[in-house]
Design an enzyme around this catalytic site. Structure first.
Site, short mmCIF file in Angstrom:
data_model
loop_
_atom_site.label_atom_id
_atom_site.label_comp_id
_atom_site.label_asym_id
_atom_site.label_seq_id
_atom_site.Cartn_x
_atom_site.Cartn_y
_atom_site.Cartn_z
N ASN A 7 0.87 -1.17 0.00
CA ASN A 7 0.00 0.00 0.00
C ASN A 7 0.91 1.22 0.00
O ASN A 7 1.53 1.55 1.02
CB ASN A 7 -0.91 0.00 1.24
CG ASN A 7 -1.83 1.21 1.28
OD1 ASN A 7 -1.46 2.30 0.89
ND2 ASN A 7 -3.04 1.02 1.80
N GLU A 34 -3.94 1.80 -2.90
CA GLU A 34 -4.02 3.25 -2.65
C GLU A 34 -3.09 4.02 -3.59
O GLU A 34 -2.34 4.89 -3.16
CB GLU A 34 -3.71 3.58 -1.18
CG GLU A 34 -4.93 3.44 -0.28
CD GLU A 34 -4.82 4.26 0.98
OE1 GLU A 34 -5.43 5.35 1.03
OE2 GLU A 34 -4.15 3.82 1.93
N ASP A 146 -3.86 -4.92 1.14
CA ASP A 146 -4.13 -4.28 2.43
C ASP A 146 -5.51 -4.76 2.87
O ASP A 146 -6.53 -4.31 2.34
CB ASP A 146 -4.09 -2.77 2.27
CG ASP A 146 -4.45 -2.03 3.55
OD1 ASP A 146 -4.75 -2.70 4.56
OD2 ASP A 146 -4.46 -0.78 3.53
N ASN A 148 -6.79 -4.42 5.93
CA ASN A 148 -7.36 -3.60 7.00
C ASN A 148 -7.97 -4.45 8.11
O ASN A 148 -8.97 -4.07 8.73
CB ASN A 148 -8.39 -2.62 6.42
CG ASN A 148 -7.75 -1.29 6.06
OD1 ASN A 148 -6.95 -0.74 6.82
ND2 ASN A 148 -8.10 -0.77 4.90
N ASP A 217 -1.37 -6.22 6.25
CA ASP A 217 -1.08 -6.48 4.84
C ASP A 217 -0.71 -7.96 4.71
O ASP A 217 0.25 -8.42 5.36
CB ASP A 217 0.07 -5.60 4.37
CG ASP A 217 -0.26 -4.13 4.54
OD1 ASP A 217 -0.83 -3.55 3.60
OD2 ASP A 217 0.05 -3.58 5.62
N ASP A 246 2.65 4.73 5.09
CA ASP A 246 2.48 4.19 6.44
C ASP A 246 2.50 2.66 6.45
O ASP A 246 2.48 2.05 7.53
CB ASP A 246 1.21 4.72 7.11
CG ASP A 246 -0.02 4.68 6.23
OD1 ASP A 246 0.10 4.37 5.03
OD2 ASP A 246 -1.12 4.99 6.74
N HIS A 247 2.59 2.04 5.28
CA HIS A 247 2.68 0.59 5.15
C HIS A 247 4.06 0.18 4.64
O HIS A 247 4.71 0.94 3.91
CB HIS A 247 1.65 0.05 4.15
CG HIS A 247 0.23 0.24 4.55
ND1 HIS A 247 -0.56 -0.79 4.99
CD2 HIS A 247 -0.56 1.35 4.57
CE1 HIS A 247 -1.77 -0.34 5.26
NE2 HIS A 247 -1.79 0.95 5.01
#
Length: 256
Positions: A7, A34, A146, A148, A217, A246-247
C-alpha cells in the site's frame, strides 16, 4: 516467483520509493494499493523502464489498485466484483505465469458499528463469493493486499488497547476467517510465529519508531500453492525512508 504487496498511499508521492524498492528487491509480481491516481495518470511508462508491465484500476484522490509483473505477461484482467455495483476501485485480478493474482484494498470501516463498518462486512462477504469462484477456476491462487484487518492478537502491538476496535474486532476477524476457510493460507505465518511482526504503523505518535504497529497487509496462498511457499516476509526498510507510506511491502516466495 517472488510476489509482493504494498500500500503505497499515493503513487504520485511514493513513485521514487517504488522505483528504488523495485531495483533493490526485484520482485516478480507486485500488487499496489491506494495508488490514488486516475488511469490516464498511472506511470506505466516509467515502470516499463524498470522492466515491469502494469495493469491498473484507479480513481482520483482515493483507493486505486495495480498489478505489476517483471518480464511476464499479465492476462485475463478483471477490475470489479461480479454482481456488486461499487464505484470504489478496490479489486484487481489477473493471471501471471499460470498463477491467479487477486489484489484487494479492503474497506477500512472507520469505526465499529458505523455505516462504513457495515459496508465493510458486506464488501468482505461479496469478495468471499468472488474468491470462491476464482478458486474453482484457478486452483493456483494468491490473494494479497491491504486487508485492513489484523488476523489475531499476535498481529497487534497492544492487543488490550485495540480490543474490539476497528481493524481488530471480532466481526472483521470472523469475516477474514470465512475467506481463509475457502482454502487460503497466510503465507507469512507459514514461516513466522508469534507477536512483534507489523506492516502498518500510524503516522501519529511516532508509531514506527516506537514499534506500535499492526500486521494488516497479507499474502494468502491457495492449497495448491502452499507446498511451494518457500519464504515470506515484511520489508520494513521503506517505512523508515523520508516521506514514507504508512505501510511496508510484504512478500512471499513461490518455488523451492
Amino acid at each position: 516467483m517472488k510476489i509482493a504487496s504494498w500500500n503505497v498511499n499515493s503513487l504520485n508521492v511514493r513513485l521514487p520509493h517504488l522505483e528504488q524498492w523495485l531495483r533493490e528487491s526485484a520482485p516478480d509480481v507486485v500488487a499496489l494499493q491506494e495508488t490514488k491516481l486516475e488511469d490516464h495518470r498511472f506511470p506505466d511508462a516509467v515502470l516499463a523502464g524498470h522492466g515491469y508491465r502494469s495493469v491498473f484500476s484507479g480513481q482520483k484522490t482515493y483507493n486505486g489498485v495495480a498489478i505489476l509483473a517483471r518480464d511476464r505477461a499479465i492476462e485475463d484482467v478483471r477490475a470489479d466484483i461480479p454482481g456488486f455495483d461499487d464505484p470504489q476501485k478496490r479489486v484487481l485480478a489477473a493471471t501471471v505465469d499460470g498463477v491467479r493474482i487477486v489484489n484487494l484494498y479492503v474497506v477500512n470501516g472507520q469505526k465499529v458499528g458505523s455505516e462504513k463498518f457495515e459496508y465493510k462486512l458486506r464488501w468482505l462477504e461479496t469478495v468471499r463469493a468472488m474468491l470462491a469462484d476464482e478458486l474453482q477456476r484457478h486452483p493456483k491462487l494468491v490473494v494479497l493486499g491491504d486487508f485492513n484487518i489484523a488476523p489475531t492478537d499476535d498481529d497487534v502491538f497492544d492487543p488490550k488497547r485495540w480490543r474490539e476496535k476497528i481493524l481488530c474486532s471480532t466481526p472483521e476477524r470472523e469475516a477474514l476467517a470465512r475467506i481463509t476457510d475457502l482454502g487460503l493460507h497466510d503465507s507469512f505465518r507459514l514461516h513466522h510465529a508469534g507477536p512483534g511482526h507489523h506492516s502498518w504503523w500510524d503516522y501519529r505518535l511516532g508509531g514506527f519508531e516506537r514499534g506500535w504497529g499492526l500486521r494488516i497487509d497479507l499474502v494468502l496462498v491457495s492449497d495448491a500453492l502452499r507446498a511451494q511457499c518457500a519464504a515470506g516476509g515484511i520489508d520494513t526498510g521503506p517505512r523508515g525512508w523520508e516521506r514514507p507510506s504508512d505501510h511496508a511491502p510484504v512478500w512471499t516466495q513461490l518455488g523451492r
